[in-house]
Scaffold this motif. Structure first.
Motif, PDB file in Angstrom:
ATOM      1  N   ALA A 170       0.885  -1.237  -0.038  1.00  0.00           N
ATOM      2  CA  ALA A 170      -0.001   0.075  -0.138  1.00  0.00           C
ATOM      3  C   ALA A 170       0.857   1.379   0.125  1.00  0.00           C
ATOM      4  CB  ALA A 170      -1.048  -0.068   1.145  1.00  0.00           C
ATOM      5  N   ASP A 171       1.987   1.099   0.698  1.00  0.00           N
ATOM      6  CA  ASP A 171       2.926   2.395   0.539  1.00  0.00           C
ATOM      7  C   ASP A 171       3.357   2.587  -0.711  1.00  0.00           C
ATOM      8  OD1 ASP A 171       2.375   2.665   3.441  1.00  0.00           O
ATOM      9  OD2 ASP A 171       4.323   1.690   4.086  1.00  0.00           O
ATOM     10  N   GLY A 172       3.875   1.428  -1.322  1.00  0.00           N
ATOM     11  CA  GLY A 172       4.317   1.523  -2.886  1.00  0.00           C
ATOM     12  C   GLY A 172       3.136   2.517  -3.771  1.00  0.00           C
ATOM     13  N   GLU A 173       2.113   1.943  -3.312  1.00  0.00           N
ATOM     14  CA  GLU A 173       0.996   2.934  -4.294  1.00  0.00           C
ATOM     15  C   GLU A 173       0.931   4.317  -4.082  1.00  0.00           C
ATOM     16  OE1 GLU A 173      -2.673   0.995  -4.212  1.00  0.00           O
ATOM     17  OE2 GLU A 173      -3.653   2.095  -5.562  1.00  0.00           O
ATOM     18  N   GLN A 174       0.961   4.332  -2.903  1.00  0.00           N
ATOM     19  CA  GLN A 174       1.004   5.971  -2.223  1.00  0.00           C
ATOM     20  C   GLN A 174       2.403   6.809  -2.935  1.00  0.00           C
ATOM     21  OE1 GLN A 174       0.214   5.772   1.729  1.00  0.00           O
ATOM     22  NE2 GLN A 174       0.296   7.859   2.072  1.00  0.00           N
ATOM     23  N   GLU A 175       3.601   6.204  -2.938  1.00  0.00           N
ATOM     24  CA  GLU A 175       4.789   6.587  -3.384  1.00  0.00           C
ATOM     25  C   GLU A 175       4.518   7.026  -4.720  1.00  0.00           C
ATOM     26  OE1 GLU A 175       7.540   7.935  -1.959  1.00  0.00           O
ATOM     27  OE2 GLU A 175       6.856   7.099  -0.058  1.00  0.00           O
ATOM     28  N   LEU A 176       3.866   6.308  -5.591  1.00  0.00           N
ATOM     29  CA  LEU A 176       3.965   6.276  -6.959  1.00  0.00           C
ATOM     30  C   LEU A 176       2.809   7.222  -7.343  1.00  0.00           C
ATOM     31  CD1 LEU A 176       5.059   5.260  -9.755  1.00  0.00           C
ATOM     32  CD2 LEU A 176       3.242   3.412  -9.776  1.00  0.00           C
ATOM     33  N   ALA A 177       1.918   7.485  -6.580  1.00  0.00           N
ATOM     34  CA  ALA A 177       0.553   8.249  -6.769  1.00  0.00           C
ATOM     35  C   ALA A 177       0.949   9.633  -7.690  1.00  0.00           C
ATOM     36  CB  ALA A 177      -0.312   8.500  -5.533  1.00  0.00           C
TER      37      ALA A 177
END
Ligand SMILES: Cc1cc2nc3c(=O)[nH]c(=O)nc-3n(C[C@H](O)[C@H](O)[C@H](O)COP(=O)(O)OP(=O)(O)OC[C@H]3O[C@@H](n4cnc5c(N)ncnc54)[C@H](O)[C@@H]3O)c2cc1C
Length: 459
Positions: free
Chosen positions: A273-280
């Motif tokens: 989930a953190d990865g998705e947030q970083e890429l947002a």
């Protein structure tokens, strides 16, 4: 002196399998992945075991003929003509130790280790292309899609087994033959022909990764945004940006064919989930043509760069960048961006830093760890386009000169481009590497040793 096929006593070459020009096996083993590189060895020795390699090296030493080594030809260097070529494809041992390490023969490609390790919840530090050979990659340092998190693959090596240019079969570890162990991590084939390597694996099964592909109209703007965004990324993230000018060809997704696009590659090893947030923030810049980033098995790592699989003729150039300020980004776009008619098929910038910049526990011949970005151009390697690609890449690197860092990475320095082999090593590393090479290969039989010594003016 190099002997010709007629004068070299090939009949005295006492090995299990020798293939001569004209045979199907010779063609298969000698033809490199990069078919732009000329490859016409006098003979191919298909190594069935380490003693075949010892015999071949000793024979070559008696006849003053060079010995080269190849598995896939992904890093083919124009050193094979008038030499004999050891092909390591049959050295296919691949053992995963569930406690966290692997022993792999010199005939193994990353795809096999990725799959075998995944069965134990483990991961090797493979490169972007699973078809690349483990040994060729690892002896060149090895900088993969999760490198900012875990560093160079060569820093995880426990041991090599190697045939040196004087025909010895040795084990190299931090305790046994430590000079070989030092130099085989970064020195590629300069110190010997590796028959097997043992290295630590990482406990990792799933990552948040893949690539966003942006259309021509958005590519320059997204690249500008990427260049600022990536600087704040934590070490759990590894990213690169690649301008693609892919021809319509089998395997090229239709939306990417025949136009300029930008791929933003991303691999996140922390919580998904953190990865998705970083890429947002990158997804917010523009709507991608293809959004292929999400949770993925680590073993599918090859999907992140989606490198070409089939052999092709390429011309590569490489340099390191010390920084990527806005002025450098604009200069880069002036040569590569969508308003240009860049002849390169791929121009990529890989962000470095993170674990890449840290020295491994033990010193090695991997010299330049401090750069901020790695630049790679890939153009068509057939005349007349090869020259066009070479001139264009030289122009790009000259234009980026204010931001170019010292040195290169060994794995991107052996191709058919401008980069000199010696550029991969700082002065003291080069001197030490050549000293060690000379002590194990006094007659300079190994072609990689010959090439490096020649480039260093000691040939
Ligand atoms: C499509 C593509 C993607 C790539 N991606 C990455 C990447 O993500 N990261 C990265 O770091 N590099 C990458 N590379 C570069 C690649 O790691 C090097 O070219 C590597 O040397 C290839 O190893 P190989 O055995 O497959 O190739 P080969 O051409 O067979 O070997 C290349 C060289 O490796 C050395 N070598 C091979 N086998 C042995 C051996 N048994 N003993 C001693 N030396 C040996 C020799 O110097 C040999 O000349 C990529 C290259 C390509 C073409």
């Amino acid at each position: 002196m190099n002997l010709t096929t007629t004068s070299a006593p090939l009949a005295d070459l006492d090995v299990t399998q020798v293939e001569l020009p004209g045979s199907e096996a010779y063609m298969r083993c000698a033809t490199p992945w990069n078919v732009a590189v000329s490859s016409q060895p006098l003979a191919v020795v298909v190594a069935h075991d380490a003693s075949d390699i010892q015999q071949a090296v000793r024979w070559a030493g008696s006849n003053d003929i060079g010995v080269a080594v190849q598995l896939t030809g992904h890093g083919a260097a124009a050193q094979l003509d008038s030499s004999i070529l050891i092909h390591t494809g049959l050295l296919d041992e691949c053992v995963i130790h569930p406690e966290g390490w692997a022993r792999v023969g010199a005939g193994v490609r990353w795809a096999q280790v990725l799959e075998a390790a995944a069965a134990h919840g483990l991961a090797p530090l493979a490169g972007s292309a699973p078809d690349v050979g483990v040994v060729g990659y690892t002896t060149g340092g090895g900088l993969g899609p999760v490198a900012r998190s875990y560093g160079f693959a060569s820093d995880r090596v426990r041991a090599f087994e190697v045939v040196t240019g004087d025909g010895q079969f040795l084990r190299a570890t931090p305790e046994e033959n430590p000079d070989l162990f030092w130099g085989l991590r970064g020195g590629k084939g300069v110190l010997g022909i590796v028959t097997a390597v043992e290295f630590d694996l990482v406990r990792l099964t799933e990552i948040y990764g893949g690539a966003l592909y942006f259309n021509t109209a958005d590519a320059d703007e997204v690249f500008r945004a990427w260049s600022s965004w990536c600087k704040a990324l934590p070490e759990e993230a590894t990213t690169s940006a690649a301008f693609l000018r892919l021809p319509p060809a089998p395997g090229v997704p239709a939306p990417l064919a025949g136009r300029t696009t930008l791929a933003i590659r991303f691999a996140w090893v922390g919580a998904l989930a953190d990865g998705e947030q970083e890429l947002a923030p990158m997804r917010a810049v523009a709507s991608p043509l293809i959004d292929a980033v999400g949770p993925m098995p680590y073993a599918a790592l090859g999907a992140i760069h989606a490198d070409p699989v089939d052999p092709m003729p390429v011309h590569e150039e490489h340099a390191l960048l010390a920084e990527l300020p806005a002025s450098c980004v604009e200069e880069f776009l002036a040569h590569v961006g969508t308003e240009t008619d860049s002849p390169q098929i791929i121009v990529e910038l890989r962000q470095l830093g993170g674990a890449i910049s840290k020295h491994g526990e033990l010193p090695s011949a991997v010299s330049y760890r401090g750069a901020a970005f790695s630049l790679l151009t890939i153009g068509l390697g057939v005349p007349p386009m090869a020259q066009v690609a070479a001139d264009d890449a030289a122009g790009l690197i000259a234009a980026l000169d204010p931001w170019i860092a010292d040195g290169t990475l060994p794995n991107f320095s052996a191709g058919n481009g401008r980069t000199r082999l010696t550029d991969a090593y700082d002065g003291s590393t080069l001197d030490h590497l050549l000293r060690v090479a000379h002590s194990y290969d006094p007659n300079v039989i190994l072609t990689a040793h010959r090439a490096l010594a020649g480039a260093a003016g000691q040939g």
